[in-house]
Enzyme design. Structure first.
Site, short mmCIF file in Angstrom:
data_model
loop_
_atom_site.label_atom_id
_atom_site.label_comp_id
_atom_site.label_asym_id
_atom_site.label_seq_id
_atom_site.Cartn_x
_atom_site.Cartn_y
_atom_site.Cartn_z
N SER A 35 7.57 1.82 12.17
CA SER A 35 7.94 1.58 10.79
C SER A 35 9.39 2.01 10.54
O SER A 35 10.30 1.52 11.20
CB SER A 35 6.96 2.29 9.86
OG SER A 35 7.16 1.93 8.52
N ASP B 100 1.66 -7.73 7.46
CA ASP B 100 2.64 -6.66 7.30
C ASP B 100 3.85 -7.25 6.58
O ASP B 100 4.39 -8.26 7.02
CB ASP B 100 3.05 -6.13 8.67
CG ASP B 100 4.02 -4.96 8.60
OD1 ASP B 100 4.52 -4.65 7.51
OD2 ASP B 100 4.28 -4.36 9.66
N HIS C 193 0.23 -3.38 8.75
CA HIS C 193 1.24 -2.38 9.05
C HIS C 193 0.58 -1.05 9.44
O HIS C 193 -0.28 -0.53 8.73
CB HIS C 193 2.15 -2.15 7.84
CG HIS C 193 3.31 -1.25 8.10
ND1 HIS C 193 4.46 -1.70 8.73
CD2 HIS C 193 3.50 0.07 7.87
CE1 HIS C 193 5.31 -0.69 8.84
NE2 HIS C 193 4.74 0.38 8.34
#
Length: 337
Positions: free
Chosen positions: A170, A273, A303
């Protein structure tokens, strides 16, 4: 097409009720809630298997700077016999996720231990400064300082300074991509891999996936916009008198116009995501620039799901990641143990 819960992988769908709700409207408050939850979980958890864990405090990039405190790094070393050489392993410098505004090394303990054991490498996890209290370039400064320290101390850690990878998930993956650009342009340790798991790369948040996925698990388009606003501070286009074209690629790697000469990349993108499209686009741009890229996209995922337990699709995601690390950090040809 927007998000439809029934299209999530069934094994991942079963985990949805227990996943936290992420809201970074007030990052310090959310951060404290996350840390309290992590501490409660750690209190009853078994010791990390197969690794020795050591915390180190290392100098900041600018030790004399008034706003650059020392940096905590947590080092994970497999306790088994090294397979790289008789005493040296490859090294992975790791950056946790959290939208640039939350997360810490403690919350990444189990994933970092697994990376160390499964890829047979030394993992150095970095406690970089978080926004909005510490906006860009604080995190990048800490990332670079940790990389330089790791390279200088690799042998002491049981690692090979010629076999260093950087990686993250991320925001940590976005920081990884920015660090790779910074090292290429400014000079620094040679890198064998940049591992980008669901990377947060583009402050413009203008892709189709970002627009479509406004209520997806763990991260959404609106939360991505908030994260970037906190991280960029006065550089953000919404800030007063900010230049919308003034965001440097060292803050948001998707802004880079030249990707040639970067280290090989491993890129993972998940179907539901908001960051999916920017990750895939970045991977394709790396390929166009002549950079070796391994790109994975998995249907039915969202995600952060790659490190969730109990789902076969997540196990495959981790296995592919470990295999890529082993290949990149493995013993160079001609070296015998």
């Amino acid at each position: 097409m927007g998000f439809a819960e029934d299209r999530i992988d069934p094994q991942l769908r079963a985990l949805l009720p227990v996943l936290p709700k992420v809201d970074v409207t007030d990052p310090p408050a959310f951060r404290e809630a996350q840390r309290a939850q992590s501490a409660a979980q750690a209190a009853g958890a078994a010791p990390l298997p197969g690794v020795a864990v050591e915390d180190r405090t290392i100098p900041a990039a600018d030790p004399g700077g008034p706003s650059a405190p020392d940096i905590l790094v947590r080092v994970y070393t497999p306790t088994g016999t090294a397979t790289g050489t008789a005493r040296e392993r490859g090294v992975l410098v790791w950056f946790h996720g959290g939208g640039y505004v939350f997360g810490d090394v403690a919350g990444s303990d189990r994933s970092c231990a697994a990376l160390a054991v499964e890829a047979d490498c030394v993992v150095v996890s970095v406690e970089y400064r978080l926004a909005p209290e510490n906006p860009y370039p604080a995190a990048l400064e800490d990332a670079y300082a940790a990389l330089v320290w790791t390279a200088a101390n690799a042998a002491e850690l049981g690692g090979d300074p010629a076999r260093i990878a950087i990686g993250g998930v991320s925001a940590g993956a976005g920081l990884t991509a920015a660090l790779a650009l910074f090292v290429r342009d400014k000079g620094g340790p040679a890198l064998v891999l940049q591992l980008l798991d669901n990377p947060m790369l583009d402050d413009r948040v203008g892709t189709a996936s970002a627009a479509a996925f406004t209520d997806t698990p763990l991260w959404s388009g609106p939360q991505a916009r908030l994260g970037w606003r906190h991280y960029l501070g006065a550089l953000h286009p919404d800030a007063a008198s900010a230049d919308s074209d003034g965001v440097p690629p060292y803050a948001a790697a998707a802004r880079a116009t030249d990707l040639a000469g970067l280290p090989p990349a491993y890129v993972a993108a998940n179907e539901f995501d908001p960051l999916r499209d920017e990750g895939i686009t970045y991977a394709l741009r790396l390929l166009e620039a002549g950079v070796p890229v391994e790109l994975h996209h998995r249907p039915g995922t969202f995600h952060g799901s790659n490190f969730l337990p109990g789902a076969e699709v997540s196990e495959r995601a981790r296995a592919d990641m470990y295999a890529a690390l082993r290949r990149s950090l493995g013993r160079p040809p001609g070296i015998r143990s």
